[in-house]
Scaffold this active site. Structure first.
Site: not given
Length: 396
Positions: A62, A276, A303, A352
């Protein structure tokens, strides 16, 4: 991207070997910049963008698609920017609106024209004064890059400070810009980027630091970590939880030792500085004693996945009681001694989540099986190897 705008060759060393960076490098090469591998994660880039003959595929990034839209908005050629299914689901109106106000022609896809692929037809831009509805370093960066080719200055106003990498690098490359509090003013101009040694990514370091805090008899040192503004929020949160973490801003050395953590509250205004790191902070909260409340999580829903939902799924699989609402996540910590659930976790294509689940498995007393672990290739292809190193052989 900044090197591709420069008038001199620029060497970038310490480059990530993740897919996001590789696809960004391929994109600027397709646009006409000269890229030469120097080996050992280094590349020499010479600017000269002339346009690409084919659509540019940015995969899961992104960051790349939004920043490139801003960078290319001031060039006199047309470009199509595309990505994978995740990127195609992420909101692009947040850059389409301000870039269109500057005079760019950007057409998105989907029912509302707000999704990728993006069709960018560059042209003459004009500077604007724009207040970001949501603190976003990606949107801010897209506007700053576009402003370099605009007529007159551009002003970007943030509701809260977001990460400052782009303005720092632009300033080092000779851009004329001024920051006052949460407002940046930038003027058009050419760049002369210096050679760059990329600092260590704090978002990647966060996984190891939390792992060290939760593992018994652990002592870990992360070296050369970037510790600039709006990137150390997760360290502040962990220290409030009782973490034994020390930082050296001059060297970028961060050390962490085994700690007994307790719950804390993360306010909405803190989120831009640790957004994040929320997946791994959720793991820390799960193994802490007491309750942790995370406010302002709406931005997590746009996200790589609806990350608020995937964090909830992760916590549920680990047997952690929690409550998720539109703006808030409340986690009831198990305490270190009870962090022992056997679980199978689907990363759902989110790097993540995959790494946070792996750390949970490495420090917990149970066994965690992760499906979709290949998502780590996006940002950290060497994660599994590094995990095996610091844990002396975790099976993945």
């Amino acid at each position: 991207m900044i090197a591709a705008l420069g008038r001199r060759p620029c060497e970038v060393r310490g480059l990530s070997d993740g897919q996001d960076v590789a696809r960004t490098l391929s994109a600027i090469a397709a646009l006409g910049a000269r890229t030469e591998s120097l080996g050992d994660n280094a590349v020499r880039i010479t600017g000269g963008l002339i346009g690409a003959s084919e659509p540019l595929y940015l995969g899961n990034s992104g960051t790349a698609i939004r920043l490139l839209a801003g960078l290319l908005a001031g060039f006199g050629f047309s470009t199509t920017l595309d990505g994978d299914a995740s990127v195609r689901s992420r909101p692009m109106d947040r850059i389409i609106v301000p870039l269109s106000q500057m005079g760019a022609s950007i057409k998105g896809s989907g029912p509302k024209g707000s999704l990728a692929p993006l069709h960018v037809r560059g042209g003459q831009l004009r500077g604007i004064d724009y207040a970001l509805p949501v603190a976003s370093a990606q949107v801010k960066s897209a506007l700053l890059l576009a402003a370099l080719n605009a007529v007159g200055p551009t002003v970007v106003r943030e509701p809260q400070l977001s990460r400052t990498h782009t303005e720092e690098m632009l300033a080092s490359a000779g851009a004329k810009l001024v920051r006052e509090a949460n407002t940046i003013q930038i003027w058009p101009g050419e760049l002369e980027p210096p050679d760059v040694e990329v600092a260590g990514d704090p978002s990647q370091a966060a996984f190891w630091l939390v792992g060290a805090l939760l593992a018994p008899d652990s002592n870990l040192v992360a070296q050369s970590v970037y510790l600039g503004p709006a990137r150390c929020g997760f360290i502040d949160v962990l220290q409030r939880m009782g973490a034994a973490i020390d930082t050296d801003a001059a060297t970028g050395v961060v050390s962490a030792r085994s700690s007994q953590l307790t719950g804390t509250s993360i306010a909405t205004q803190e989120m831009p500085g640790c957004i994040d790191e929320v997946p791994i902070l959720a793991v820390a909260a799960a193994a802490a004693s007491g309750t942790t409340t995370i406010e302002g999580i709406a931005e997590l829903r746009v996200k790589e996945t609806d990350r608020a939902a995937t964090i909830s799924t992760l916590l549920g699989a680990l047997g952690v009681k929690h409550h998720l609402s539109k703006q808030r996540l409340v986690i009831s910590g198990l305490g270190r001694a009870q962090f022992s659930k056997h679980a199978t976790i689907d990363a759902q294509g989110d790097h993540r989540i995959a790494m946070a689940a792996a750390i949970a498995g490495a420090v917990g007393l149970g066994t965690v099986t992760i499906t979709g672990f290949e998502a780590t290739q996006t940002s950290y292809p060497g994660f599994a190897q590094d995990l095996a190193t610091v844990t002396q052989g975790v099976a993945l």
